[in-house]
Design an enzyme around this catalytic site. Structure first.
Site, PDB file in Angstrom:
ATOM      1  N   GLY A   1       0.837  -1.200   0.000  1.00 46.94           N
ATOM      2  CA  GLY A   1       0.000   0.000   0.000  1.00 46.94           C
ATOM      3  C   GLY A   1       0.868   1.244   0.000  1.00 46.94           C
ATOM      4  N   GLN A  37      -2.130   7.370   1.046  1.00 37.98           N
ATOM      5  CA  GLN A  37      -1.844   8.660   1.697  1.00 37.98           C
ATOM      6  C   GLN A  37      -0.711   8.517   2.706  1.00 37.98           C
ATOM      7  OE1 GLN A  37      -4.801  10.149   4.453  1.00 37.98           O
ATOM      8  NE2 GLN A  37      -3.993  12.231   4.390  1.00 37.98           N
ATOM      9  N   ASP A  41       2.187  -1.918  -4.394  1.00 34.28           N
ATOM     10  CA  ASP A  41       0.791  -1.473  -4.359  1.00 34.28           C
ATOM     11  C   ASP A  41       0.084  -2.114  -5.559  1.00 34.28           C
ATOM     12  OD1 ASP A  41      -0.511   1.466  -2.892  1.00 34.28           O
ATOM     13  OD2 ASP A  41      -1.678   0.090  -4.152  1.00 34.28           O
ATOM     14  N   ILE A  42      -1.222  -1.965  -5.564  1.00 33.22           N
ATOM     15  CA  ILE A  42      -2.018  -2.595  -6.637  1.00 33.22           C
ATOM     16  C   ILE A  42      -1.788  -1.875  -7.970  1.00 33.22           C
ATOM     17  CG2 ILE A  42      -4.066  -1.166  -6.263  1.00 33.22           C
ATOM     18  CD1 ILE A  42      -4.228  -4.958  -6.765  1.00 33.22           C
ATOM     19  N   ARG A  43      -1.300  -0.627  -7.879  1.00 31.75           N
ATOM     20  CA  ARG A  43      -0.964   0.116  -9.113  1.00 31.75           C
ATOM     21  C   ARG A  43       0.225   1.027  -8.832  1.00 31.75           C
ATOM     22  NH1 ARG A  43      -5.223   2.294  -6.824  1.00 31.75           N
ATOM     23  NH2 ARG A  43      -6.691   0.967  -7.958  1.00 31.75           N
ATOM     24  N   TYR A  60     -15.484   0.069   8.067  1.00 34.01           N
ATOM     25  CA  TYR A  60     -14.050   0.330   8.259  1.00 34.01           C
ATOM     26  C   TYR A  60     -13.689   0.177   9.739  1.00 34.01           C
ATOM     27  CZ  TYR A  60      -9.822   3.295   8.350  1.00 34.01           C
ATOM     28  OH  TYR A  60      -8.550   3.801   8.538  1.00 34.01           O
ATOM     29  N   LYS A  92     -11.235  -2.517  11.614  1.00 37.33           N
ATOM     30  CA  LYS A  92     -10.082  -2.092  12.415  1.00 37.33           C
ATOM     31  C   LYS A  92     -10.166  -2.678  13.826  1.00 37.33           C
ATOM     32  CE  LYS A  92      -7.755   0.164   9.368  1.00 37.33           C
ATOM     33  NZ  LYS A  92      -6.490  -0.423   8.874  1.00 37.33           N
TER      34      LYS A  92
HETATM   35  C1  VAH Z   1     -10.924   7.987   7.270  1.00 39.50           C
HETATM   36  N1  VAH Z   1      -8.781   9.136   7.202  1.00 39.50           N
HETATM   37  O1  VAH Z   1     -11.438   9.086   7.251  1.00 39.50           O
HETATM   38  C2  VAH Z   1      -9.430   7.910   7.597  1.00 39.50           C
HETATM   39  C3  VAH Z   1      -9.237   7.727   9.061  1.00 39.50           C
HETATM   40  C4  VAH Z   1      -9.864   8.520  11.325  1.00 39.50           C
HETATM   41  C5  VAH Z   1     -10.056   8.691   9.883  1.00 39.50           C
HETATM   42  O2  VAH Z   1      -9.450   6.423   9.445  1.00 39.50           O
HETATM   43  O3  VAH Z   1     -11.536   6.989   7.053  1.00 39.50           O
END
Ligand code: VAH
Length: 314
Positions: free
Chosen positions: A6, A10, A32-34, A140, A144
């Site tokens: 990755g 960012q 990375d994938i690209r 997400y 995590k």
């Molecule tokens: C997002 N920049 O916005 C990421 C991050 C805490 C935010 O995990 O998903």
């Protein structure tokens, strides 16, 4: 040797450049994938690889005799709400591949990024503690939280030396972020320079924990260099620097661009931001491995405006 999965993201882009600076370009394999920015591609070895493909990752680890892996590939909060199963698959399968390579002693140390997204609507919002209620309400955040549980499990069960940080919203100018909820705090600087106005997708009083990328990169390397016995938390460390609202950030920008104007049009990302803390207690990171942030909102704003002019020729 270090492998960054990755590397074009960012965080990955700046982490790759910082580690190449530190240990030598040829000792940091970017994947990375690209392909990534011309600067990144020109600075050292690069391999196209799919983070969810175990054989591809294992081949890179063997071919380049990798010791440490930084797994920076992930689908962020806003995009993962649009593609839940893809987000889960990328964020979890990539982690299992790297943890299993470490369990099989094919790599000796792993870094994996968590996020303030592990906290949910029932978490105390102010000075959120290291250990507290965590009922994340985003794909997400769920990935995590699960990832943190697996990192701690692989450390306790198999002795894997995996280390992790719950990053706040990260602000940088070298690469545009993709699909995050905190991205307004990056876009706003570009728009302020280009158009002297910005429409924020978060309400003016939405306070979120944030950090300038230079602080985040330094924290990552500092955690990875800490003696193993000092790294007492093997799920993921709270990490903080500043917290601000779109209104406060606007005032910081107006010190440099007085005519800058903002208006507000909250979208689906407002609900994501509302489920997250507004400030984080990172005393454990300060105690265990000496964390100390350096960028406040004014210094970050100067760096961002100068950096965007330089890199993006605005
Ligand atoms: C997002 N920049 O916005 C990421 C991050 C805490 C935010 O995990 O998903």
């Amino acid at each position: 040797k270090i492998l960054i999965i990755g590397a074009c993201g960012q965080i990955g882009t700046e982490l790759t450049m910082a580690l190449r600076e530190k240990v030598g370009n040829q000792n940091v394999i970017a994947s990375d994938i690209r392909e990534g920015s011309p600067e990144l591609m020109a600075s050292g070895p690069f391999e196209v690889a799919d983070a969810t493909n175990f054989e591809q990752i294992q081949d890179l680890v063997i071919q380049y005799e990798i010791d440490e892996v930084y797994l920076m590939a992930a689908m962020l909060s806003a995009t993962a709400e649009k593609f839940p199963m893809k987000g889960w698959a990328l964020n979890m399968n990539s982690l299992f591949h790297v943890l299993n390579l470490a369990k099989d002693k094919k790599v000796s140390k792993v870094f994996w990024p968590s996020s303030i997204a592990v906290f949910g609507p029932t978490t105390p919002k102010k000075d959120t503690p290291q250990t507290t209620i965590m009922e994340p309400s985003t794909v997400y955040g769920i990935s995590k939280q699960a990832g943190e549980r697996w990192c701690e499990y692989y450390h306790n069960k198999f002795g894997v030396d995996v280390r992790s940080i719950r990053y706040p919203g990260l602000i940088s100018y070298k690469t545009l972020p993709g699909g995050g909820t905190t991205d307004y705090a990056v876009e706003i600087y570009h728009e302020a320079l280009k158009n002297k106005k910005y429409t924020s997708f978060l309400k003016e009083d939405t306070e979120l924990p944030m950090m300038f990328m230079d602080d985040a990169i330094r924290a990552t390397i500092s955690l990875m260099e800490a003696p193993a016995e000092n790294v007492k938390i093997r799920s993921s460390y709270n990490l903080a620097a500043l917290n601000f609202t779109p209104a406060t950030l606007t005032k910081a920008i107006q010190k440099h661009i007085p005519e800058f104007e903002i208006d507000y049009a909250p979208d689906f990302r407002q609900a994501i931001a509302d489920s997250w803390p507004s400030s984080i207690d990172d005393s454990r990171a300060r105690e265990d491995w000496g964390w100390q942030h350096e960028f406040d909102i004014d210094r970050m704003t100067e760096e961002m405006l100068e950096g965007i002019k330089e890199v993006h020729h605005v």
